[in-house]
Write a protein that holds these residues in place. Structure first.
Motif, PDB file in Angstrom:
ATOM      1  N   LEU A  13       0.815  -1.221   0.000  1.00 30.53           N
ATOM      2  CA  LEU A  13       0.000   0.000   0.000  1.00 30.53           C
ATOM      3  C   LEU A  13       0.849   1.271   0.000  1.00 30.53           C
ATOM      4  O   LEU A  13       0.372   2.339  -0.385  1.00 30.53           O
ATOM      5  CB  LEU A  13      -0.960  -0.005   1.196  1.00 30.53           C
ATOM      6  N   LEU A  14       2.109   1.157   0.415  1.00 32.18           N
ATOM      7  CA  LEU A  14       3.024   2.308   0.371  1.00 32.18           C
ATOM      8  C   LEU A  14       3.437   2.678  -1.054  1.00 32.18           C
ATOM      9  O   LEU A  14       3.832   3.813  -1.309  1.00 32.18           O
ATOM     10  CB  LEU A  14       4.300   2.011   1.169  1.00 32.18           C
ATOM     11  N   VAL A  15       3.360   1.714  -1.966  1.00 30.21           N
ATOM     12  CA  VAL A  15       3.857   1.936  -3.332  1.00 30.21           C
ATOM     13  C   VAL A  15       3.257   3.186  -3.970  1.00 30.21           C
ATOM     14  O   VAL A  15       3.999   4.068  -4.409  1.00 30.21           O
ATOM     15  CB  VAL A  15       3.672   0.679  -4.215  1.00 30.21           C
ATOM     16  N   TRP A  20       3.683   8.866  -5.629  1.00 33.49           N
ATOM     17  CA  TRP A  20       3.150  10.232  -5.534  1.00 33.49           C
ATOM     18  C   TRP A  20       4.204  11.190  -4.988  1.00 33.49           C
ATOM     19  O   TRP A  20       4.380  12.297  -5.515  1.00 33.49           O
ATOM     20  CB  TRP A  20       1.907  10.262  -4.638  1.00 33.49           C
ATOM     21  N   ALA A  21       4.895  10.774  -3.921  1.00 26.68           N
ATOM     22  CA  ALA A  21       5.895  11.650  -3.302  1.00 26.68           C
ATOM     23  C   ALA A  21       6.997  12.012  -4.302  1.00 26.68           C
ATOM     24  O   ALA A  21       7.380  13.183  -4.414  1.00 26.68           O
ATOM     25  CB  ALA A  21       6.491  10.989  -2.057  1.00 26.68           C
ATOM     26  N   VAL A  71      10.486  -1.563  -8.561  1.00 25.95           N
ATOM     27  CA  VAL A  71      10.181  -1.275  -9.965  1.00 25.95           C
ATOM     28  C   VAL A  71       9.421   0.041 -10.080  1.00 25.95           C
ATOM     29  O   VAL A  71       9.721   0.869 -10.950  1.00 25.95           O
ATOM     30  CB  VAL A  71       9.416  -2.450 -10.623  1.00 25.95           C
ATOM     31  N   SER A  72       8.453   0.257  -9.196  1.00 28.51           N
ATOM     32  CA  SER A  72       7.685   1.509  -9.241  1.00 28.51           C
ATOM     33  C   SER A  72       8.572   2.720  -9.012  1.00 28.51           C
ATOM     34  O   SER A  72       8.430   3.748  -9.683  1.00 28.51           O
ATOM     35  CB  SER A  72       6.567   1.484  -8.193  1.00 28.51           C
ATOM     36  N   VAL A  75      10.841   3.235 -12.172  1.00 28.08           N
ATOM     37  CA  VAL A  75      10.066   3.796 -13.290  1.00 28.08           C
ATOM     38  C   VAL A  75       9.745   5.267 -13.017  1.00 28.08           C
ATOM     39  O   VAL A  75       9.907   6.121 -13.899  1.00 28.08           O
ATOM     40  CB  VAL A  75       8.785   2.975 -13.541  1.00 28.08           C
ATOM     41  N   THR A  76       9.322   5.573 -11.803  1.00 32.30           N
ATOM     42  CA  THR A  76       8.968   6.956 -11.470  1.00 32.30           C
ATOM     43  C   THR A  76      10.191   7.869 -11.538  1.00 32.30           C
ATOM     44  O   THR A  76      10.109   8.993 -12.054  1.00 32.30           O
ATOM     45  CB  THR A  76       8.313   7.024 -10.074  1.00 32.30           C
ATOM     46  N   LEU A  77      11.325   7.404 -11.028  1.00 35.75           N
ATOM     47  CA  LEU A  77      12.546   8.204 -11.125  1.00 35.75           C
ATOM     48  C   LEU A  77      12.951   8.410 -12.584  1.00 35.75           C
ATOM     49  O   LEU A  77      13.404   9.498 -12.965  1.00 35.75           O
ATOM     50  CB  LEU A  77      13.688   7.553 -10.334  1.00 35.75           C
ATOM     51  N   GLY A  78      12.772   7.385 -13.415  1.00 31.52           N
ATOM     52  CA  GLY A  78      13.099   7.499 -14.836  1.00 31.52           C
ATOM     53  C   GLY A  78      12.177   8.453 -15.573  1.00 31.52           C
ATOM     54  O   GLY A  78      12.631   9.310 -16.336  1.00 31.52           O
TER      55      GLY A  78
END
Length: 181
Positions: A13-15, A20-21, A71-72, A75-78
């Motif tokens: 659930l933190l993902v 978002w952060a 992975v999340s 991907v978000t950093l990328g």
């Protein structure tokens, strides 16, 4: 539903909150949540092993939570140009290849038993350290450029070695299964 499994579900659930952060530029929040996820991973593992709370569900859920988070984040950093896309593609492709190989071997009636390899564990550690350095440097305005560069190449190298090791093992398994038929 055991306590370790509930902790693991909390990590899953933190993902979206970590995503978002990062997407909102709240890197210190992402950093703290990533550390909290790491602590929760250690706690659920400790409880499961030392208090006899291991479950079949937990055996699948724990690595799923770890992969979903890593992975999340990659991907978000990328997507936000905070990690080079070539590295994100490499890291994600490795995981897709491993899952695809397991699924394919299962579909053809020769399930492969996956055991984490030392190089794979080193790769995971390198990935985690890189995320900590990137989120920490961005969240707390630290200049860790050279450390980040070194870690990126370490992640790339261990990812490639891990792919080679898993692919070699998978091909041996599939060849042995074909020879038995």
């Amino acid at each position: 539903m055991s306590i370790p499994n509930l902790i693991t579900l909390g990590r899953i659930l933190l993902v979206p909150i970590v995503v978002w952060a990062i997407s909102s530029g709240a890197m210190w929040i992402a950093f703290v949540l990533f550390l909290a996820a790491g602590v929760s991973d250690a706690v659920d593992g400790f409880l499961a092993k030392h208090y006899g709370m291991t479950t079949v569900l937990g055996a699948y859920l724990d690595p799923l939570a770890d992969k979903a988070l890593l992975v999340s984040i990659y991907v978000t950093l990328g997507v936000n140009d905070l990690l080079p896309r070539w590295l994100v593609i490499l890291v994600v492709s490795r995981d897709v290849m491993i899952v695809g190989g397991v699924m394919l071997s299962w579909l053809v009636g020769s399930p492969v038993k996956m055991q984490p390899l030392i190089v794979s564990k080193l790769n995971t550690v390198a990935q985690i350290v890189l995320v900590c350095v990137v989120l920490g440097s961005l969240g707390f305005h630290l200049s860790l450029g050279i450390a980040t560069q070194v870690l990126m190449y370490l992640v790339a190298a261990t990812t490639l070695l891990s792919v080679a090791a898993y692919l070699t093992g998978w091909m041996r398994h599939m060849n042995a299964a074909t020879a038995k038929q």
